[in-house]
Design a protein around this motif. Structure first.
Motif, mmCIF file in Angstrom:
data_model
loop_
_atom_site.group_PDB
_atom_site.id
_atom_site.type_symbol
_atom_site.label_atom_id
_atom_site.label_comp_id
_atom_site.label_asym_id
_atom_site.label_seq_id
_atom_site.Cartn_x
_atom_site.Cartn_y
_atom_site.Cartn_z
ATOM 1 N N LEU A 1 13.344 38.130 -17.976
ATOM 2 C CA LEU A 1 12.508 37.392 -17.039
ATOM 3 C C LEU A 1 12.497 38.074 -15.675
ATOM 4 O O LEU A 1 13.522 38.578 -15.229
ATOM 5 C CB LEU A 1 13.017 35.966 -16.865
ATOM 6 C CG LEU A 1 12.858 34.984 -18.025
ATOM 7 C CD1 LEU A 1 13.452 33.637 -17.648
ATOM 8 C CD2 LEU A 1 11.391 34.829 -18.433
ATOM 9 N N LEU A 2 11.340 38.075 -15.037
ATOM 10 C CA LEU A 2 11.230 38.491 -13.645
ATOM 11 C C LEU A 2 11.187 37.202 -12.820
ATOM 12 O O LEU A 2 10.267 36.387 -12.966
ATOM 13 C CB LEU A 2 9.969 39.330 -13.425
ATOM 14 C CG LEU A 2 9.722 40.005 -12.071
ATOM 15 C CD1 LEU A 2 9.230 39.041 -11.015
ATOM 16 C CD2 LEU A 2 10.958 40.738 -11.589
ATOM 17 N N VAL A 3 12.177 36.996 -11.979
ATOM 18 C CA VAL A 3 12.264 35.794 -11.158
ATOM 19 C C VAL A 3 11.945 36.157 -9.712
ATOM 20 O O VAL A 3 12.343 37.217 -9.231
ATOM 21 C CB VAL A 3 13.665 35.161 -11.264
ATOM 22 C CG1 VAL A 3 13.831 34.013 -10.271
ATOM 23 C CG2 VAL A 3 13.908 34.670 -12.691
ATOM 24 N N TRP A 4 11.222 35.273 -9.020
ATOM 25 C CA TRP A 4 10.956 35.505 -7.602
ATOM 26 C C TRP A 4 10.877 34.172 -6.868
ATOM 27 O O TRP A 4 10.746 33.109 -7.476
ATOM 28 C CB TRP A 4 9.689 36.326 -7.396
ATOM 29 C CG TRP A 4 8.382 35.625 -7.614
ATOM 30 C CD1 TRP A 4 7.551 35.099 -6.662
ATOM 31 C CD2 TRP A 4 7.710 35.394 -8.867
ATOM 32 N NE1 TRP A 4 6.423 34.555 -7.235
ATOM 33 C CE2 TRP A 4 6.503 34.724 -8.576
ATOM 34 C CE3 TRP A 4 8.028 35.689 -10.200
ATOM 35 C CZ2 TRP A 4 5.601 34.337 -9.587
ATOM 36 C CZ3 TRP A 4 7.144 35.302 -11.197
ATOM 37 C CH2 TRP A 4 5.949 34.638 -10.881
ATOM 38 N N SER A 5 10.992 34.249 -5.553
ATOM 39 C CA SER A 5 10.968 33.070 -4.701
ATOM 40 C C SER A 5 9.584 32.845 -4.117
ATOM 41 O O SER A 5 8.884 33.796 -3.773
ATOM 42 C CB SER A 5 11.963 33.229 -3.536
ATOM 43 O OG SER A 5 13.280 33.445 -3.998
ATOM 44 N N ASP A 6 9.190 31.589 -4.014
ATOM 45 C CA ASP A 6 8.061 31.185 -3.179
ATOM 46 C C ASP A 6 8.689 30.403 -2.042
ATOM 47 O O ASP A 6 8.972 29.213 -2.165
ATOM 48 C CB ASP A 6 7.091 30.319 -3.980
ATOM 49 C CG ASP A 6 5.859 29.914 -3.172
ATOM 50 O OD1 ASP A 6 5.826 30.196 -1.954
ATOM 51 O OD2 ASP A 6 4.941 29.312 -3.745
ATOM 52 N N VAL A 7 8.957 31.089 -0.919
ATOM 53 C CA VAL A 7 9.837 30.530 0.099
ATOM 54 C C VAL A 7 9.298 29.222 0.681
ATOM 55 O O VAL A 7 9.965 28.180 0.593
ATOM 56 C CB VAL A 7 10.139 31.561 1.204
ATOM 57 C CG1 VAL A 7 11.220 31.025 2.131
ATOM 58 C CG2 VAL A 7 10.589 32.902 0.612
ATOM 59 N N PRO A 8 8.079 29.187 1.258
ATOM 60 C CA PRO A 8 7.592 27.916 1.804
ATOM 61 C C PRO A 8 7.351 26.859 0.730
ATOM 62 O O PRO A 8 7.402 25.661 1.014
ATOM 63 C CB PRO A 8 6.277 28.302 2.498
ATOM 64 C CG PRO A 8 6.317 29.784 2.637
ATOM 65 C CD PRO A 8 7.126 30.278 1.488
ATOM 66 N N GLY A 9 7.090 27.290 -0.496
ATOM 67 C CA GLY A 9 6.888 26.357 -1.593
ATOM 68 C C GLY A 9 8.168 25.723 -2.093
ATOM 69 O O GLY A 9 8.131 24.799 -2.914
#
Length: 301
Positions: free
Chosen positions: A41-49
């Motif tokens: 899996l490629l995981v990433w952040s949606d900071v304001p979300g």
């Protein structure tokens, strides 16, 4: 328009004959902190979300990985394949165990809360190096919780999880942000995003010599970024630095020479290598996740 801008023939060696930028996902507020897990899996952040996403190459689809995420930002892996995360909301660095539980690694320095840890890298000896600008506590922030700072500046820290000791390493930057080691871990690169609030600030990546694997010295400018600023970046096995900017992933040799650009149609925050062969560069850029297959791979897998 071509996906590439070439300034040096060494850049051509990084390109596969069919290399093409792909848009994978486009429903984020501000995509950041990509990390490729051993699960694929490629995981990433949606900071304001206040959430984290996961992209499955096998399924060709995205899903919510964690919500809320405590306004997570930068992510990396430790030597055991566990995800290490900077959380603006908790003003801390955490680790996600293999069973999914979240453990706090460090949340203060000399009794004071951090500003909002932003990006993180784990050295081969297991120590955790991270930056601490104020973006998660600034007035009106949408990336955390507004607060007065406890610390008198923005620093780069090193945390030893064995001894529990946290050391302040770098204090000569306005807003230290992305960071990464050279392949031999003899150099530490750190972006300064002071230009986000000071139009006169230099938009640079700095580089420091690592001393005995525990401290740094001889800080100096590695490169100037134009347009925009460097945010997050990664190094490949050649020692080339792949950095975010306003218009592209800019690729620099260890000498600081700009080799070329991978053009992206949104302002870029970060990137990371992954995929089954380790040669797929994932790019987080404003609302979207992009990817491109290259003729190179990460400095370490």
């Amino acid at each position: 328009m071509s996906d590439f801008e070439i300034f040096d023939d060494r850049f051509k060696d990084l390109l596969l004959p069919d290399a093409k930028l792909e848009k994978l996902v486009t429903n984020c507020t501000w995509a950041e902190g990509p990390v490729y897990l051993k699960s694929g899996l490629l995981v990433w952040s949606d900071v304001p979300g206040n959430r984290m996403w996961a992209w499955s190459e096998e399924k060709g689809e995205a899903s919510i990985f964690r919500e809320p995420s405590n306004y997570s930002n930068g992510n990396t892996l430790d030597q055991q394949g566990r995800m290490v995360t900077c959380e603006h909301g908790g003003r801390r660095v955490t680790r996600t165990e293999h069973d999914g539980t979240i453990q706090v690694i460090v949340d203060h320095y000399q009794g004071k809360k951090f500003n909002s840890p932003n990006d993180v890298v784990v050295k081969s000896d297991g120590t955790i190096w991270f930056t601490d600008p104020p973006y998660g506590i600034l007035p009106g922030t949408k990336e955390g919780y507004e607060s007065d700072p406890d610390l008198d500046g923005c620093y780069v820290f090193r945390h030893d999880p064995i001894s529990g000791e946290t050391t302040l390493l770098i204090d000569d930057m306005l807003k230290p942000n992305g960071l990464a080691f050279s392949p031999d871990e003899q150099r530490l690169y750190v972006a300064d995003t002071g230009g986000s609030h000071d139009p006169d600030a230099e938009r640079v990546i700095r580089v420091y010599d690592v001393v005995d694997g525990q401290s740094v010295t001889n800080g100096r400018t590695f490169c100037h970024i134009d347009p925009g600023m460097a945010d997050g970046f990664r190094l490949d096995k050649n020692g080339y630095l792949f950095t975010s900017s306003a218009d592209s992933i800019q690729v620099y040799a260890a000498s600081g020479d700009l080799l070329g650009k991978i053009r992206v149609p949104e302002v870029i925050s970060n990137c990371t290598f992954g995929g089954p062969q380790g040669n797929r560069l994932y790019i987080t850029a404003t609302t979207s996740l992009y990817a491109i297959n290259l003729n190179t791979s990460a400095a370490s897998q």
